[in-house]
Design an enzyme around this catalytic site. Structure first.
Site, PDB file in Angstrom:
ATOM      1  N   SER A  79     -10.822  -4.990   1.890  1.00 56.62           N
ATOM      2  CA  SER A  79     -11.231  -3.699   2.717  1.00 56.62           C
ATOM      3  C   SER A  79     -11.591  -2.650   1.368  1.00 56.62           C
ATOM      4  O   SER A  79     -10.994  -2.783   0.343  1.00 56.62           O
ATOM      5  CB  SER A  79     -10.030  -3.208   3.272  1.00 56.62           C
ATOM      6  OG  SER A  79     -10.114  -1.668   3.615  1.00 56.62           O
ATOM      7  N   TYR A  92      -0.643  -1.951   4.006  1.00 53.14           N
ATOM      8  CA  TYR A  92      -2.124  -2.338   4.488  1.00 53.14           C
ATOM      9  C   TYR A  92      -2.917  -2.659   3.255  1.00 53.14           C
ATOM     10  O   TYR A  92      -3.474  -3.606   3.170  1.00 53.14           O
ATOM     11  CB  TYR A  92      -2.608  -1.368   5.536  1.00 53.14           C
ATOM     12  CG  TYR A  92      -3.806  -2.213   5.807  1.00 53.14           C
ATOM     13  CD1 TYR A  92      -4.283  -3.240   6.552  1.00 53.14           C
ATOM     14  CD2 TYR A  92      -5.165  -1.208   5.537  1.00 53.14           C
ATOM     15  CE1 TYR A  92      -5.659  -3.411   7.054  1.00 53.14           C
ATOM     16  CE2 TYR A  92      -6.258  -1.552   5.796  1.00 53.14           C
ATOM     17  CZ  TYR A  92      -6.697  -2.524   6.520  1.00 53.14           C
ATOM     18  OH  TYR A  92      -8.064  -3.079   6.867  1.00 53.14           O
TER      19      TYR A  92
END
Length: 230
Positions: A79, A92
């Site tokens: 990501s 995360y």
């Protein structure tokens, strides 16, 4: 997140059904919100168990069949957050940075066997990832962090439905890279795909900041070495 023994059985059934598996995509994941101190040990484990440990075990279940055929591709989902994190999604972001490192290490290990590992790092793509009900709402547990974490929560809420990335184009591009077709035809496959203009911008920015920091502090950073020639 099933136990490895269960995943071995799933892989065995898949091979019995299809004969072989060409591509494994470790796509499972979710975003845990909240400040690092606010997140409980149980929440932290669940975040890593889904985003990292689960993918590792799925790969462990299918790699033996890929190695036997000397062909196969494992894809990990990183990501933009793996390069630049913000308050309220630190864990995360950590899982996404870990996925890139695992994928690159795995690629070094399996590429001599004819296999490949690729980390796909999307930016903000217009999926349901930020939609209501997909991300648990932020609940303040420590007052000192409320202002900074709430600001990030508002940022993500405002971005929903306005993300610049087209998910259909992303999928088509990943397929081209795996098959060596389209824009990827005749070109070496990169181990990391920085997909989306926002991911490219952020990655270049972080790399530039890193080089600048090293240049500014190089004498201090290098002072930890033994004297030359010793």
């Amino acid at each position: 997140t099933a136990p490895l023994d269960t995943l071995h059985e799933v892989a065995k059934k898949a091979i019995a059904l299809h004969g072989h598996v060409d591509v494994l995509v470790n796509n499972a994941g979710y975003a845990l919100v909240g400040a690092v101190e606010e997140n409980t040990p149980e929440e932290t484990y669940d975040q890593f168990n889904t985003n990292v440990f689960g993918g590792l075990n799925v790969a462990r279940a299918f790699l033996p069949y890929m190695r036997a055929r000397r062909t196969g591709t494992v894809i990990w989902l990183g990501s933009i957050a793996g390069w630049r994190t913000v308050a309220s999604c630190g864990l995360y972001a950590a899982t996404k940075a870990v996925n890139r490192s695992i994928s690159e290490a795995l690629n070094h290990e399996i590429s001599p066997l004819g296999l490949r590992s690729i980390c796909v790092e999307p930016g903000f793509f217009r999926t349901a990832f930020l939609a209501e009900g997909q991300v648990a709402p932020y609940i303040s547990r420590i007052e000192d962090y409320k202002e900074v974490t709430a600001a990030t929560d508002a940022l993500f809420t405002g971005a929903n439905g306005r993300q610049p990335g087209d998910p259909k184009k992303l999928v088509a591009l990943v397929v081209d890279f795996v098959r060596g077709e389209g824009v990827a035809a005749g070109r070496p496959l990169p181990p990391v795909l920085h997909l989306g203009s926002d991911t490219m911008y952020v990655t270049r920015e972080v790399c530039g900041e890193t080089v600048k920091r090293i240049d500014e502090w190089k004498d201090v950073f290098a002072s930890t070495d033994f004297p030359a020639g010793t």
